[in-house]
Design an enzyme around this catalytic site. Sequence first.
Site, PDB file in Angstrom:
ATOM      1  N   TYR A 138       0.820  -1.221   0.000  1.00  6.14           N
ATOM      2  CA  TYR A 138       0.000   0.000   0.000  1.00  6.14           C
ATOM      3  C   TYR A 138       0.851   1.268   0.000  1.00  6.14           C
ATOM      4  CZ  TYR A 138      -4.362  -2.508   0.998  1.00  6.14           C
ATOM      5  OH  TYR A 138      -5.460  -3.318   0.930  1.00  6.14           O
ATOM      6  N   LYS A 189       5.099 -14.667   1.962  1.00  5.22           N
ATOM      7  CA  LYS A 189       4.947 -15.242   0.616  1.00  5.22           C
ATOM      8  C   LYS A 189       6.316 -15.177  -0.058  1.00  5.22           C
ATOM      9  CE  LYS A 189       2.486 -17.068  -2.663  1.00  5.22           C
ATOM     10  NZ  LYS A 189       2.029 -18.483  -2.562  1.00  5.22           N
ATOM     11  N   ASP A 222      -1.336 -18.184   1.332  1.00  6.38           N
ATOM     12  CA  ASP A 222      -2.381 -19.033   0.736  1.00  6.38           C
ATOM     13  C   ASP A 222      -2.766 -20.163   1.694  1.00  6.38           C
ATOM     14  OD1 ASP A 222       0.299 -19.587   0.226  1.00  6.38           O
ATOM     15  OD2 ASP A 222      -0.112 -20.821  -1.525  1.00  6.38           O
ATOM     16  N   ASP A 246      -4.861  -7.536   5.038  1.00  9.14           N
ATOM     17  CA  ASP A 246      -6.136  -6.980   4.578  1.00  9.14           C
ATOM     18  C   ASP A 246      -7.052  -8.121   4.139  1.00  9.14           C
ATOM     19  OD1 ASP A 246      -8.002  -5.064   3.703  1.00  9.14           O
ATOM     20  OD2 ASP A 246      -7.271  -5.255   1.654  1.00  9.14           O
ATOM     21  N   ASP A 250     -10.460  -9.887   6.232  1.00  8.10           N
ATOM     22  CA  ASP A 250     -11.830  -9.989   5.714  1.00  8.10           C
ATOM     23  C   ASP A 250     -12.352 -11.412   5.869  1.00  8.10           C
ATOM     24  OD1 ASP A 250     -12.183  -7.336   5.000  1.00  8.10           O
ATOM     25  OD2 ASP A 250     -13.190  -7.896   3.123  1.00  8.10           O
TER      26      ASP A 250
END
Length: 366
Positions: A138, A189, A222, A246, A250
């Site tokens: 971001y 990752k 993942d 983020d 959710d």
Amino acid sequence: MSSHKIAVIGGDGIGPEVVEAGVKVLEALTGAEPGLAFDFKRFDWGSDYYRGNGRMMPRDGLDQLKAFDAIYFGSVGDPDLRDDITLWGLRLAICQGFDQYANVRPTRLLPGLTGPLRPELGRQIDWVIVRENSEGEYAGAGGRVHRGLPIEVGLDVAIFTRTGIERIARFACDLASSRTRKLLTVVTKSNAQRHGMVLWDDVVREVICDYPGLTVDWMLVDAMTQRMVNKPDSIDTVLATNLHADILSDLAAALGGSLGIGATSNIDPSRRHPSMFEPIHGSAFDIAGKGIANPIGSFWTASLMLDHLGEVAAAHRLMVAIEAVTDRAEFLSPDLGGTASTAAVTAAVIGALGFNEPPKNRRRAV
Ligand code: ATP
């Protein structure tokens, strides 16, 4: 008796509705907690302000906010305006301008609620996700070249700095150490992203060495989604980058029952600037103005804010009241399958503020 100075920014859509409900609850709480006092100041910033002024907040907005002890925020986003105007012009401008580099999002299935998981799994959810909130994916670095031509290019550059990683890792380790299980899962990752994410791994590993009392495990982002669904009990505190957290949060919100419940804090741990507290949901224009928005996320947000202000007893009292209300089917709002209005849920929580039995479940804000 000193008052906590709170900047109130309702923002867009249902934001003002749920934040005003939260202010009512906080005002009622002052009657229950001796010595607790607030000095609220409202700011009408957001998308309507933009339509009148060409900006989401005044040029000196951060200067106006910096004298406050905390910012109580609703939501930002408007169907007729691009997110890069609304989000970057208000919420991210405050987070980044005040270096609120730690985003903290607790998730629990509150009493009386059923999430999408089987009940025995859903009840195991008791997580707090720590999101790096100042850089990473971001950072806003990048650009577009050859606009409108077939060879057009769009570039977003994720920025990871040693300082940025170290400070969020330390924050997450401190938070994990303060929780009962002392269990930290670091999300990465680095199998796919060979530079920034490898630096992330290296620096987090260095910081962890200073916390021998913590149990730490590592997950690729993942695989983390599967673990959250299949083995919720194996997770306590989670550290992840801006984008990964983020997405994971959710998923956490969905597993926690409804978007209308979750709360989040954007913290400047140095306390040089005010921190900002907000429900996780957006402006939800489909239900705005109908009086049916679920205010529980805004109340949990208020509890997080009280904790940050050092009002631990008040934060606890509010969580007890919230959980007493979610446990009663007649006070569930439509998003939770009930019929209660925003006003009815608010009145019920205010009514429950006096009710302070020893907790049968944990009633921490985080
Ligand atoms: P934004 O673009 O600002 O994120 P959005 O409408 O796309 O807004 P959300 O506001 O997060 O996304 O909400 C998605 C849906 O979830 C809404 O359409 C609404 O029906 C529901 N919802 C979100 N928050 C609440 C709430 N507090 N109470 C009831 N329903 C909610």
